[in-house]
Write an enzyme that holds these catalytic residues in place. Structure first.
Site, short mmCIF file in Angstrom:
data_model
loop_
_atom_site.label_atom_id
_atom_site.label_comp_id
_atom_site.label_asym_id
_atom_site.label_seq_id
_atom_site.Cartn_x
_atom_site.Cartn_y
_atom_site.Cartn_z
N HIS A 35 20.67 19.89 19.02
CA HIS A 35 20.19 19.95 20.30
C HIS A 35 19.20 18.78 19.81
CE1 HIS A 35 16.64 20.97 17.91
NE2 HIS A 35 17.23 22.29 17.62
N ASP A 56 25.76 38.68 7.70
CA ASP A 56 25.64 38.77 6.43
C ASP A 56 24.25 39.27 5.82
OD1 ASP A 56 25.09 37.19 3.72
OD2 ASP A 56 27.15 36.76 4.22
N SER A 103 18.70 24.88 12.64
CA SER A 103 19.55 24.19 13.67
C SER A 103 20.43 23.19 13.12
CB SER A 103 18.69 23.81 14.77
OG SER A 103 17.54 22.89 14.19
#
Length: 338
Positions: free
Chosen positions: A161, A284, A299
Site C-alpha cells: 500500500h 500459524d 505490511s
C-alpha cells in the site's frame, strides 16, 4: 457487517505543533521471477511540498481567525511554492509567515492533482507573531516489509500500500526517500480493536532510494550492495490465486524471515488500483501467540501459494486481528510498469 480495518502504514512523524477493472492475464512465458523479500526495512520519506493536515483558528486579541482558511486553503492541499520559491520544510513556511509583516503570501498549491494559486495574508496572534493557521507535514519515517526484489529491472517493491498521512489518509507526494534495512527487537501484540506493531530500529545498510509511492506499494532502486542468494520465485497471475492454504514470509524478531501458515479465505476483487484484493487468515499458532495475528510493520510481507508469489499483506481487521487484506503481486508489478 463490514469489517473494521486498519491500514498497516509505517508510523508517520514530523508534524509541526505522517469500480472493478479488468486485468489482462499474462502467459506463462511472460511471468517474471523475482527474489522474495520478507525483510523489515526503514523508510525516510520526504514530501514533494507541504501537506496541510489541519486548519486551526487562533485568537488575535479581538476574535478567532484562520488566514489559511479565509484564503481558500483546505486540508490535504499540498503547498508547492511560496512567492514563487519552492518550499519543502515546515520551518520555511513558518519563516515566510513570520517575516511577511502582514504582507500577502502567494501560494502555489496542488489540490486533487490540479495546481491552483491562493493568496494568504498572515495575521498576528496575541504574542505579535504572524501566522496563517495551518498545520503542515513535510516528512515521515517508519518500518515496513520488503515484498520482492526485481534484479532484472533493478527495483524493489514493498508495503503493498502507499505511505499515507496518518491524520488525513492522503497518499503522500514523494519528493525523495531512502530505504534502509531495519532490525526488529520487539513486538507489541495485536488485540481486539487495536493493531499491534513490529518495533525496531534502522541500520546503516541502504536498500535503495524511493522512486514511487502508489496505492498498491512503494518502489525504489536497488543499491549496489544487494546480495540476496535466495532462489527466485515466479510472480503468480491473478487468475492463479485460489482460496485455501498459503504461507506468509515475514520477520518478527531479530533473525531471518520465516514461513508461517495462513489461509486465503476470500477473493474480493482484482482491481489493479486496490490493495484489498483478497482476505487472509493467520492459522500459524506461533505467529498468533507471538504477535496476536497481523501487526503494523508486517505490511508488504510476501504471500506464497503453490510455490508462487501471489501477493502481500496490507491490512488487519481490528475486530479480528488474525485476519486482514492482501494485494496481488501481479497488481504490484503492473503498477510499477505504469
Amino acid at each position: 457487517m463490514k469489517k473494521i480495518k486498519k491500514i498497516l502504514s509505517v508510523a508517520l512523524t514530523g508534524a509541526v505543533l505522517l469500480g472493478f477493472s479488468q486485468i489482462t492475464a499474462v502467459s506463462e512465458s511472460e511471468i517474471q521471477s523475482v527474489y522474495l523479500g520478507g525483510q523489515p526495512f526503514g523508510v525516510k520519506f520526504y514530501n514533494n511540498g507541504l501537506v496541510i493536515i489541519n486548519l486551526e483558528s487562533y485568537y488575535d486579541g479581538n476574535r478567532y481567525i484562520c488566514p489559511a482558511k479565509e484564503g481558500g486553503l483546505k486540508v490535504n492541499d499540498i503547498i508547492k511554492e511560496v512567492n514563487g520559491e519552492a518550499i519543502s520544510t515546515n520551518e520555511a513556511l513558518q519563516d515566510a509567515a513570520v517575516n511577511s509583516n502582514g504582507g500577502i503570501l502567494t501560494l502555489k498549491i496542488e489540490r486533487e492533482g490540479k495546481e491552483q494559486t491562493k493568496n494568504i495574508t498572515p495575521q498576528k496572534n496575541t504574542a505579535g507573531m504572524y501566522l496563517i493557521g495551518a498545520w503542515v507535514r513535510d516528512s515521515c519515517a517508519g518500518i515496513g516489509t520488503i515484498t520482492y526484489y526485481d534484479t532484472d529491472n533493478n527495483y524493489f517493491a514493498a508495503l503493498g500500500h502507499g505511505i499515507c498521512d496518518n491524520d488525513t489518509s492522503l497518499l503522500l507526494p514523494l519528493g525523495s526517500g531512502e530505504a534502509v534495512y531495519a532490525n526488529i527487537n520487539g513486538v507489541t501484540k495485536s488485540s481486539f480493536g487495536k493493531a499491534g506493531s513490529l518495533n525496531g530500529y534502522f541500520t546503516d545498510s541502504t536498500i535503495g532510494y524511493l522512486t514511487k509511492n502508489s496505492d498498491v506499494g512503494v518502489y525504489g532502486t536497488i543499491s549496489d550492495n544487494f546480495s540476496n542468494k535466495e532462489t527466485r520465485i515466479q510472480i503468480a497471475d491473478n487468475s492463479d490465486i485460489k482460496t485455501g492454504n498459503a504461507k506468509l514470509y515475514t520477520t518478527i524478531d531479530g533473525g531471518e524471515p520465516q514461513y508461517y501458515s495462513i489461509e486465503i479465505t476470500r477473493i474480493v476483487n482484482l482491481d489493479s488500483n486496490s490493495n484489498e484484493n483478497f482476505v487472509i487468515k493467520i492459522t500459524d499458532e506461533k505467529l498468533l501467540n507471538y504477535c496476536g495475528g497481523i501487526v503494523q510493520g508486517m505490511s508488504g510481507s510476501p504471500i506464497i501459494q503453490n510455490d508462487k508469489l501471489v501477493g502481500a499483506v496490507t491490512h488487519v481487521f481490528l475486530n479480528n486481528t488474525s485476519e486482514g487484506y492482501g494485494v496481488t503481486a501481479q497488481n504490484m508489478v503492473t503498477n510499477y510498469d505504469e
